[in-house]
Motif scaffolding. Structure first.
Motif, PDB file in Angstrom:
ATOM      1  N   THR A 186      10.908   5.552  13.432  1.00 13.13           N
ATOM      2  CA  THR A 186      10.111   6.449  14.286  1.00 13.13           C
ATOM      3  C   THR A 186       8.619   6.189  14.152  1.00 13.13           C
ATOM      4  OG1 THR A 186      11.811   8.170  14.159  1.00 13.13           O
ATOM      5  CG2 THR A 186       9.572   8.870  14.773  1.00 13.13           C
ATOM      6  N   TYR A 187       8.133   6.079  12.937  1.00 13.30           N
ATOM      7  CA  TYR A 187       6.700   5.866  12.699  1.00 13.30           C
ATOM      8  C   TYR A 187       6.446   4.373  12.511  1.00 13.30           C
ATOM      9  CZ  TYR A 187       6.310  10.890  12.190  1.00 13.30           C
ATOM     10  OH  TYR A 187       6.329  12.245  12.428  1.00 13.30           O
ATOM     11  N   ARG A 188       5.869   3.735  13.546  1.00 14.30           N
ATOM     12  CA  ARG A 188       5.810   2.275  13.559  1.00 14.30           C
ATOM     13  C   ARG A 188       4.405   1.689  13.483  1.00 14.30           C
ATOM     14  NH1 ARG A 188      10.330   0.607  18.146  1.00 14.30           N
ATOM     15  NH2 ARG A 188      12.039   1.892  17.330  1.00 14.30           N
ATOM     16  N   GLN A 189       3.424   2.398  14.047  1.00 17.71           N
ATOM     17  CA  GLN A 189       2.078   1.822  14.059  1.00 17.71           C
ATOM     18  C   GLN A 189       1.040   2.834  13.605  1.00 17.71           C
ATOM     19  OE1 GLN A 189       0.720  -0.408  17.420  1.00 17.71           O
ATOM     20  NE2 GLN A 189       2.591  -1.627  17.571  1.00 17.71           N
ATOM     21  N   ASN A 190       0.237   2.411  12.658  1.00 11.59           N
ATOM     22  CA  ASN A 190      -0.856   3.215  12.106  1.00 11.59           C
ATOM     23  C   ASN A 190      -2.141   2.836  12.852  1.00 11.59           C
ATOM     24  OD1 ASN A 190      -2.922   4.342  10.603  1.00 11.59           O
ATOM     25  ND2 ASN A 190      -2.161   3.610   8.638  1.00 11.59           N
ATOM     26  N   GLU A 191      -2.489   3.659  13.833  1.00 13.90           N
ATOM     27  CA  GLU A 191      -3.663   3.417  14.673  1.00 13.90           C
ATOM     28  C   GLU A 191      -3.685   1.977  15.213  1.00 13.90           C
ATOM     29  OE1 GLU A 191      -7.358   5.014  13.425  1.00 13.90           O
ATOM     30  OE2 GLU A 191      -6.484   6.905  12.780  1.00 13.90           O
ATOM     31  N   GLY A 192      -2.562   1.585  15.794  1.00 14.18           N
ATOM     32  CA  GLY A 192      -2.463   0.294  16.459  1.00 14.18           C
ATOM     33  C   GLY A 192      -2.014  -0.854  15.589  1.00 14.18           C
ATOM     34  N   ILE A 193      -1.874  -0.626  14.276  1.00  9.51           N
ATOM     35  CA  ILE A 193      -1.465  -1.691  13.362  1.00  9.51           C
ATOM     36  C   ILE A 193      -0.045  -1.416  12.869  1.00  9.51           C
ATOM     37  CG2 ILE A 193      -1.951  -2.836  11.172  1.00  9.51           C
ATOM     38  CD1 ILE A 193      -4.877  -2.199  11.568  1.00  9.51           C
ATOM     39  N   PRO A 194       0.884  -2.347  13.093  1.00 12.92           N
ATOM     40  CA  PRO A 194       2.267  -2.148  12.658  1.00 12.92           C
ATOM     41  C   PRO A 194       2.349  -1.904  11.154  1.00 12.92           C
ATOM     42  CG  PRO A 194       2.128  -4.002  14.176  1.00 12.92           C
ATOM     43  CD  PRO A 194       0.715  -3.620  13.829  1.00 12.92           C
ATOM     44  N   MET A 195       3.018  -0.822  10.769  1.00 15.25           N
ATOM     45  CA  MET A 195       3.145  -0.473   9.356  1.00 15.25           C
ATOM     46  C   MET A 195       4.442   0.282   9.116  1.00 15.25           C
ATOM     47  SD  MET A 195      -0.571   0.656   7.924  1.00 15.25           S
ATOM     48  CE  MET A 195      -1.960  -0.485   7.905  1.00 15.25           C
ATOM     49  N   ALA A 196       4.994   0.100   7.922  1.00 19.60           N
ATOM     50  CA  ALA A 196       6.192   0.826   7.509  1.00 19.60           C
ATOM     51  C   ALA A 196       5.788   1.982   6.612  1.00 19.60           C
ATOM     52  CB  ALA A 196       7.143  -0.106   6.765  1.00 19.60           C
ATOM     53  N   THR A 197       6.584   3.057   6.644  1.00 20.25           N
ATOM     54  CA  THR A 197       6.283   4.219   5.798  1.00 20.25           C
ATOM     55  C   THR A 197       7.333   4.439   4.719  1.00 20.25           C
ATOM     56  OG1 THR A 197       7.443   5.714   7.298  1.00 20.25           O
ATOM     57  CG2 THR A 197       5.083   5.409   7.676  1.00 20.25           C
ATOM     58  N   THR A 198       8.247   3.475   4.546  1.00 24.08           N
ATOM     59  CA  THR A 198       9.298   3.678   3.547  1.00 24.08           C
ATOM     60  C   THR A 198       9.395   2.542   2.531  1.00 24.08           C
ATOM     61  OG1 THR A 198      10.968   2.702   5.015  1.00 24.08           O
ATOM     62  CG2 THR A 198      10.685   5.103   5.091  1.00 24.08           C
ATOM     63  N   PHE A 199       8.707   1.430   2.757  1.00 21.52           N
ATOM     64  CA  PHE A 199       8.698   0.329   1.786  1.00 21.52           C
ATOM     65  C   PHE A 199       7.398  -0.451   1.943  1.00 21.52           C
ATOM     66  CE2 PHE A 199      11.011  -0.976   5.578  1.00 21.52           C
ATOM     67  CZ  PHE A 199      10.378  -2.161   5.937  1.00 21.52           C
ATOM     68  N   VAL A 200       7.106  -1.353   0.984  1.00 22.42           N
ATOM     69  CA  VAL A 200       5.764  -1.939   0.947  1.00 22.42           C
ATOM     70  C   VAL A 200       5.709  -3.469   0.919  1.00 22.42           C
ATOM     71  CG1 VAL A 200       4.725   0.074  -0.155  1.00 22.42           C
ATOM     72  CG2 VAL A 200       5.719  -1.728  -1.571  1.00 22.42           C
ATOM     73  N   THR A 201       6.826  -4.138   1.124  1.00 21.33           N
ATOM     74  CA  THR A 201       6.819  -5.604   1.069  1.00 21.33           C
ATOM     75  C   THR A 201       5.776  -6.205   2.006  1.00 21.33           C
ATOM     76  OG1 THR A 201       9.189  -5.611   0.542  1.00 21.33           O
ATOM     77  CG2 THR A 201       8.220  -7.695   1.280  1.00 21.33           C
ATOM     78  N   ASN A 202       5.773  -5.755   3.247  1.00 20.74           N
ATOM     79  CA  ASN A 202       4.806  -6.292   4.212  1.00 20.74           C
ATOM     80  C   ASN A 202       3.383  -5.862   3.895  1.00 20.74           C
ATOM     81  OD1 ASN A 202       4.180  -7.773   6.710  1.00 20.74           O
ATOM     82  ND2 ASN A 202       3.670  -5.754   7.530  1.00 20.74           N
ATOM     83  N   HIS A 203       3.221  -4.687   3.317  1.00 18.59           N
ATOM     84  CA  HIS A 203       1.881  -4.229   2.950  1.00 18.59           C
ATOM     85  C   HIS A 203       1.270  -5.130   1.872  1.00 18.59           C
ATOM     86  CE1 HIS A 203       2.264  -0.775   5.466  1.00 18.59           C
ATOM     87  NE2 HIS A 203       3.235  -0.236   4.749  1.00 18.59           N
ATOM     88  N   ILE A 204       2.106  -5.566   0.946  1.00 16.07           N
ATOM     89  CA  ILE A 204       1.623  -6.487  -0.092  1.00 16.07           C
ATOM     90  C   ILE A 204       1.174  -7.799   0.540  1.00 16.07           C
ATOM     91  CG2 ILE A 204       2.292  -7.838  -2.122  1.00 16.07           C
ATOM     92  CD1 ILE A 204       4.250  -5.565  -2.806  1.00 16.07           C
ATOM     93  N   ARG A 205       2.015  -8.339   1.424  1.00 12.77           N
ATOM     94  CA  ARG A 205       1.678  -9.602   2.085  1.00 12.77           C
ATOM     95  C   ARG A 205       0.417  -9.469   2.924  1.00 12.77           C
ATOM     96  NH1 ARG A 205       2.078 -12.226   6.897  1.00 12.77           N
ATOM     97  NH2 ARG A 205       2.959 -10.418   7.968  1.00 12.77           N
ATOM     98  N   GLN A 206       0.334  -8.407   3.699  1.00 12.86           N
ATOM     99  CA  GLN A 206      -0.812  -8.215   4.588  1.00 12.86           C
ATOM    100  C   GLN A 206      -2.103  -7.988   3.815  1.00 12.86           C
ATOM    101  OE1 GLN A 206      -1.037  -8.619   7.744  1.00 12.86           O
ATOM    102  NE2 GLN A 206       0.990  -8.390   8.637  1.00 12.86           N
ATOM    103  N   THR A 207      -2.016  -7.286   2.699  1.00 10.94           N
ATOM    104  CA  THR A 207      -3.206  -7.063   1.886  1.00 10.94           C
ATOM    105  C   THR A 207      -3.752  -8.392   1.370  1.00 10.94           C
ATOM    106  OG1 THR A 207      -2.417  -4.874   1.185  1.00 10.94           O
ATOM    107  CG2 THR A 207      -4.144  -5.900  -0.147  1.00 10.94           C
ATOM    108  N   GLY A 208      -2.874  -9.202   0.790  1.00 10.32           N
ATOM    109  CA  GLY A 208      -3.308 -10.500   0.266  1.00 10.32           C
ATOM    110  C   GLY A 208      -3.814 -11.432   1.343  1.00 10.32           C
TER     111      GLY A 208
END
Length: 238
Positions: A136-158
């Motif tokens: 349901t919650y797919r984009q944080n102010e236009g940027i694709p993001m997940a709210t239940t896990f962080v694998t992609n957040h780690i990759r995107q941060t680096g």
């Protein structure tokens, strides 16, 4: 692709919503792993690995045990996709808002379960809820993001840290900070769950209700007041 500065975002797409929801996601994961059977409910990668290992060792009991949360996650995605379209026709609350209300009821139900209740009840419920939240919650102010896990957040941060430094990319600088905050909030949720579980055991899940209640109230106010005429507007990513 950068988001125009004058873009309008619904409350369900804003930073604060995603920050709190991913903290809740981190809480759920640590909770089920700590006191409800050692299973991750907020994402299924680890459970799929464990399932593969169980199949490889012909551990049929473990296979059946792991199929339950994985199937629940699968069905949650299907149901959320169906309900989002149907609820939209009533023009009263967004599905995004109703989902948070469902989460509150589910958490109350789980908090009232005795410790002797089968862990699968909690696992199935939270896997189902996390799947619906993720879908349901797919984009944080236009940027694709997940709210239940962080694998992609780690990759995107680096990745975006490198782009920001190497290419002097302002958009990348913004993105790594956004993904970094999501990482921190997820960790906060996990730490919080771990601490309260040591004091309240299975009842600790009730500690997440204030966060969910705050999210629900703010989204409900938006739906019935300043975003009332925008109920037909589809959040980005759908």
């Amino acid at each position: 692709m950068s988001t125009p500065k004058n873009s309008f975002f619904l409350e369900c797409e804003k930073h604060w919503t995603f920050w709190l929801l991913i903290a809740v996601g981190g809480f759920y994961g640590a909770y089920t792993y700590s006191v409800r059977g050692g299973i991750f409910c907020n994402a299924q990668t680890a459970n799929i690995v464990l399932l593969s290992m169980a199949i490889g060792t012909a551990n049929l009991a473990q296979v059946m045990y792991l199929i339950i949360p994985i199937s629940s996650y699968f069905l949650g995605a299907i149901l959320s996709e169906i309900l989002a379209k149907k609820i939209k026709k009533f023009h009263f609350f967004r599905w995004d808002t109703i989902l948070v209300a469902i989460e509150i009821l589910a958490v109350i139900f789980l908090g009232l379960l005795p410790k002797s209740a089968p862990d699968q009840i909690c696992q199935i419920t939270l896997n189902f809820i996390c799947s619906m939240q993720f879908n349901t919650y797919r984009q944080n102010e236009g940027i694709p993001m997940a709210t239940t896990f962080v694998t992609n957040h780690i990759r995107q941060t680096g990745s975006n840290i490198v782009k920001a430094i190497r290419d002097k990319d302002k958009e990348a600088s913004k993105r790594w900070k956004m993904h970094g905050i999501m990482l921190l909030m997820f960790s906060f949720g996990g730490i919080f769950a771990t601490v309260v579980c040591t004091f309240f055991d299975v009842k600790a899940i009730l500690c997440v209700i204030p966060l969910l209640l705050f999210i629900f109230i703010r989204l409900a106010i938006a739906d019935r007041t300043y975003e009332k005429d925008l109920l037909s507007k589809v959040p980005r990513g759908h």
